[in-house]
Scaffold this motif. Structure first.
Motif, PDB file in Angstrom:
ATOM      1  N   LYS A 163     -23.630 107.498  31.921  1.00 20.49           N
ATOM      2  CA  LYS A 163     -23.465 107.740  30.483  1.00 20.49           C
ATOM      3  C   LYS A 163     -22.219 107.084  29.887  1.00 20.49           C
ATOM      4  CE  LYS A 163     -27.048 110.543  30.367  1.00 20.49           C
ATOM      5  NZ  LYS A 163     -28.273 110.216  29.610  1.00 20.49           N
ATOM      6  N   TYR A 164     -21.207 106.837  30.716  1.00 12.87           N
ATOM      7  CA  TYR A 164     -19.942 106.350  30.181  1.00 12.87           C
ATOM      8  C   TYR A 164     -19.570 104.945  30.668  1.00 12.87           C
ATOM      9  CZ  TYR A 164     -19.255 111.115  28.539  1.00 12.87           C
ATOM     10  OH  TYR A 164     -19.408 112.312  27.899  1.00 12.87           O
ATOM     11  N   PHE A 165     -20.006 104.575  31.870  1.00 11.90           N
ATOM     12  CA  PHE A 165     -19.620 103.270  32.409  1.00 11.90           C
ATOM     13  C   PHE A 165     -20.692 102.201  32.241  1.00 11.90           C
ATOM     14  CE2 PHE A 165     -16.663 105.260  35.878  1.00 11.90           C
ATOM     15  CZ  PHE A 165     -15.842 105.748  34.877  1.00 11.90           C
ATOM     16  N   GLU A 166     -21.957 102.609  32.156  1.00 16.48           N
ATOM     17  CA  GLU A 166     -23.044 101.630  32.223  1.00 16.48           C
ATOM     18  C   GLU A 166     -22.988 100.613  31.089  1.00 16.48           C
ATOM     19  OE1 GLU A 166     -25.994  99.545  33.844  1.00 16.48           O
ATOM     20  OE2 GLU A 166     -24.924 101.220  34.750  1.00 16.48           O
ATOM     21  N   SER A 167     -22.533 101.011  29.932  1.00 14.69           N
ATOM     22  CA  SER A 167     -22.524 100.104  28.781  1.00 14.69           C
ATOM     23  C   SER A 167     -21.298  99.194  28.737  1.00 14.69           C
ATOM     24  CB  SER A 167     -22.587 100.918  27.478  1.00 14.69           C
ATOM     25  OG  SER A 167     -21.447 101.771  27.361  1.00 14.69           O
ATOM     26  N   LEU A 168     -20.382  99.346  29.678  1.00 14.41           N
ATOM     27  CA  LEU A 168     -19.162  98.532  29.659  1.00 14.41           C
ATOM     28  C   LEU A 168     -19.489  97.057  29.821  1.00 14.41           C
ATOM     29  CD1 LEU A 168     -16.773 100.692  31.900  1.00 14.41           C
ATOM     30  CD2 LEU A 168     -16.788 100.530  29.400  1.00 14.41           C
ATOM     31  N   LYS A 169     -18.865  96.216  28.992  1.00 12.26           N
ATOM     32  CA  LYS A 169     -19.073  94.769  29.074  1.00 12.26           C
ATOM     33  C   LYS A 169     -18.206  94.150  30.159  1.00 12.26           C
ATOM     34  CE  LYS A 169     -21.920  94.962  25.656  1.00 12.26           C
ATOM     35  NZ  LYS A 169     -23.379  94.887  25.954  1.00 12.26           N
ATOM     36  N   ARG A 170     -17.062  94.797  30.425  1.00 13.88           N
ATOM     37  CA  ARG A 170     -16.185  94.347  31.495  1.00 13.88           C
ATOM     38  C   ARG A 170     -15.933  95.501  32.448  1.00 13.88           C
ATOM     39  NH1 ARG A 170     -11.473  90.693  28.535  1.00 13.88           N
ATOM     40  NH2 ARG A 170     -12.867  89.087  27.676  1.00 13.88           N
ATOM     41  N   ARG A 171     -15.685  95.146  33.697  1.00 14.08           N
ATOM     42  CA  ARG A 171     -15.459  96.161  34.727  1.00 14.08           C
ATOM     43  C   ARG A 171     -14.095  95.930  35.359  1.00 14.08           C
ATOM     44  NH1 ARG A 171     -19.761 100.033  35.782  1.00 14.08           N
ATOM     45  NH2 ARG A 171     -21.414  99.399  34.341  1.00 14.08           N
ATOM     46  N   ASN A 172     -13.109  96.721  34.939  1.00 10.09           N
ATOM     47  CA  ASN A 172     -11.778  96.662  35.536  1.00 10.09           C
ATOM     48  C   ASN A 172     -11.084  97.994  35.295  1.00 10.09           C
ATOM     49  OD1 ASN A 172     -10.596  96.538  32.853  1.00 10.09           O
ATOM     50  ND2 ASN A 172     -11.168  94.368  32.830  1.00 10.09           N
ATOM     51  N   SER A 173      -9.894  98.144  35.822  1.00 10.79           N
ATOM     52  CA  SER A 173      -9.193  99.427  35.725  1.00 10.79           C
ATOM     53  C   SER A 173      -8.936  99.835  34.275  1.00 10.79           C
ATOM     54  CB  SER A 173      -7.878  99.363  36.507  1.00 10.79           C
ATOM     55  OG  SER A 173      -7.043  98.330  36.005  1.00 10.79           O
ATOM     56  N   ALA A 174      -8.688  98.865  33.394  1.00 11.40           N
ATOM     57  CA  ALA A 174      -8.405  99.182  31.993  1.00 11.40           C
ATOM     58  C   ALA A 174      -9.643  99.720  31.282  1.00 11.40           C
ATOM     59  CB  ALA A 174      -7.872  97.939  31.284  1.00 11.40           C
ATOM     60  N   THR A 175     -10.796  99.051  31.469  1.00 10.31           N
ATOM     61  CA  THR A 175     -12.008  99.519  30.794  1.00 10.31           C
ATOM     62  C   THR A 175     -12.483 100.848  31.371  1.00 10.31           C
ATOM     63  OG1 THR A 175     -13.363  98.151  32.282  1.00 10.31           O
ATOM     64  CG2 THR A 175     -12.764  97.215  30.150  1.00 10.31           C
ATOM     65  N   TYR A 176     -12.318 101.029  32.692  1.00 12.44           N
ATOM     66  CA  TYR A 176     -12.664 102.323  33.285  1.00 12.44           C
ATOM     67  C   TYR A 176     -11.747 103.415  32.736  1.00 12.44           C
ATOM     68  CZ  TYR A 176     -15.681 100.062  36.755  1.00 12.44           C
ATOM     69  OH  TYR A 176     -16.677  99.362  37.381  1.00 12.44           O
ATOM     70  N   GLY A 177     -10.464 103.077  32.541  1.00 12.76           N
ATOM     71  CA  GLY A 177      -9.531 104.058  31.992  1.00 12.76           C
ATOM     72  C   GLY A 177      -9.924 104.489  30.588  1.00 12.76           C
ATOM     73  N   THR A 178     -10.351 103.528  29.767  1.00 17.20           N
ATOM     74  CA  THR A 178     -10.789 103.858  28.402  1.00 17.20           C
ATOM     75  C   THR A 178     -12.040 104.721  28.427  1.00 17.20           C
ATOM     76  OG1 THR A 178      -9.879 101.771  27.564  1.00 17.20           O
ATOM     77  CG2 THR A 178     -11.529 102.877  26.203  1.00 17.20           C
ATOM     78  N   ALA A 179     -13.008 104.355  29.269  1.00 16.49           N
ATOM     79  CA  ALA A 179     -14.245 105.140  29.367  1.00 16.49           C
ATOM     80  C   ALA A 179     -13.958 106.539  29.908  1.00 16.49           C
ATOM     81  CB  ALA A 179     -15.246 104.418  30.266  1.00 16.49           C
ATOM     82  N   TYR A 180     -13.042 106.621  30.875  1.00 17.42           N
ATOM     83  CA  TYR A 180     -12.719 107.927  31.441  1.00 17.42           C
ATOM     84  C   TYR A 180     -12.030 108.819  30.412  1.00 17.42           C
ATOM     85  CZ  TYR A 180     -10.684 111.543  34.390  1.00 17.42           C
ATOM     86  OH  TYR A 180     -10.330 112.745  34.928  1.00 17.42           O
ATOM     87  N   SER A 181     -11.238 108.226  29.531  1.00 19.90           N
ATOM     88  CA  SER A 181     -10.584 109.039  28.501  1.00 19.90           C
ATOM     89  C   SER A 181     -11.622 109.694  27.594  1.00 19.90           C
ATOM     90  CB  SER A 181      -9.618 108.180  27.683  1.00 19.90           C
ATOM     91  OG  SER A 181     -10.316 107.238  26.877  1.00 19.90           O
ATOM     92  N   THR A 182     -12.704 108.971  27.294  1.00 18.26           N
ATOM     93  CA  THR A 182     -13.787 109.545  26.487  1.00 18.26           C
ATOM     94  C   THR A 182     -14.497 110.644  27.263  1.00 18.26           C
ATOM     95  OG1 THR A 182     -14.116 107.416  25.402  1.00 18.26           O
ATOM     96  CG2 THR A 182     -15.891 109.025  25.203  1.00 18.26           C
TER      97      THR A 182
END
Length: 358
Positions: A163-182
């Motif tokens: 629900k939170y990671f699948e739509s990410l356009k990039r996969r790195n610690s920064a984008t995971y951090g943003t998704a995890y905050s949500t």
């Protein structure tokens, strides 16, 4: 120096409720085996639900024997309770993580017998006001909740990655951090409704920093983080979040439906395992020849039915019609149906009928 090397190389033995791992340079070390950080979580998510159901069944048979032992206090009662406990160990010790650890099998498979032989300790177990009795009861309680704690962890990882990671356009610690905050903010609001408790990611572990010797060069040492855990789900949470911090995360393969570890810098949606129905081609190769579905309009029929089922179950949980354990079990079973359908193991009619039963 020789004495120092000898002390460093003493092998660790582990028990179900106390085991040690080492983290270093993007890898987690389990006795003689190491994996990229995050791989253990992937293996747990991919594990068949039947394994947890069998653990529940064996624990249910062990509990009456453990209670009866406190009353009967005979050699036959000890042997019977130990036999039932060993049936639990037979399954747990083949699970990911445990299967790679140098488990103290002698202690585990004779723990009740040894406890009974030590009369002073056994007397404490029978004294309801003693620490020994508290430890005995905690052991029983932890086994009762073991499978559901793993289920809750698996559900959390699936929700986060789907629900939170699948739509990410990039996969790195920064984008995971943003998704995890949500995700974190959402869980603070609804975690109690979904998981039956306040959303809290803190827990206690014992951490030590120790020198370790490289296998390929015994003259070279490095500093590793030695971490001792009392619960499997605490280790898995630690590994998962350490993985996110370096850009590693599980992802569900768009071809076979199994999860794989997506490491930092890569954003493929296909795993490297042999694809279903193939003898040589991997899911990644098969996927390269398919046009990947984009957006809701192109969801598979199985995904459409799963999303409907997930939302239906979520509403039941929010309204208090099902408990947290029932929610965890039902969503896990629905995910199993989705994965079976997307592997081609169910017809559309069979798939819809299975989802209708939730």
């Amino acid at each position: 120096m020789a004495e120092q090397v000898e002390s460093i190389c003493i092998p660790f033995t582990h028990t179900y409720d106390q085991f040690t791992t080492f983290f270093y340079d993007g890898r987690v070390y389990l006795s003689d085996t190491s994996y990229p950080i995050g791989q253990c979580c992937v293996d747990i998510v991919n594990m068949d639900e039947e394994v947890l159901s069998e653990i529940d069944r064996c624990v249910e048979e062990f509990i009456p024997a453990a209670r009866k032992l406190l009353m009967e206090k005979t050699n036959s009662a000890v042997a019977f309770a130990q036999e039932k406990l060993n049936a639990v160990w037979d399954i747990i010790f083949t699970m990911p993580v445990y299967r790679d650890l140098n488990m103290n099998l002698e202690l585990s498979y004779h723990s009740l017998e040894r406890l009974y032989e030590q009369k002073d300790k056994w007397a404490q177990v029978q004294d309801v006001h003693s620490e020994g009795h508290e430890i005995y009861e905690r052991m029983i309680d932890d086994l009762v909740h073991f499978a559901n704690r793993v289920r809750a962890l698996r559900l959390q990882l699936r929700i986060m990655t789907e629900k939170y990671f699948e739509s990410l356009k990039r996969r790195n610690s920064a984008t995971y951090g943003t998704a995890y905050s949500t995700f974190y903010a959402d869980m603070l609001r609804t975690g109690a409704l979904l998981f039956g408790e306040d959303f809290d990611q803190k827990f206690s572990v014992e951490i030590d920093f120790v020198p370790m010797m490289r296998k390929e060069n015994e003259r070279e040492f490095f500093v590793a983080e030695k971490t001792t855990f009392n619960y499997l789900h605490d280790f898995l949470r630690t590994e998962f979040y350490r993985g996110l911090a370096i850009g590693n995360a599980p992802r569900r393969c768009h071809n076979c439906g199994k999860h794989f570890l997506l490491t930092a810098g890569y954003n493929t949606c296909y795993c490297g395992n042999i694809a279903p129905g193939e003898t040589e081609r991997t899911c990644r190769k098969v996927g390269a020849h398919r046009k990947e579905a984009q957006g809701k309009a192109n969801r598979s029929p199985a995904r459409v039915e799963y999303d409907r089922t997930y939302n239906r179950l979520k509403q039941r949980k929010v309204r208090g019609k099902i408990s947290a354990d029932e929610w965890n079990a039902a969503v896990a079973q629905a995910m199993q149906v989705l994965e079976q359908a997307e592997r081609g193991e169910l017809t559309d009619d069979e798939m819809r009928e299975r989802f209708r039963k939730f």
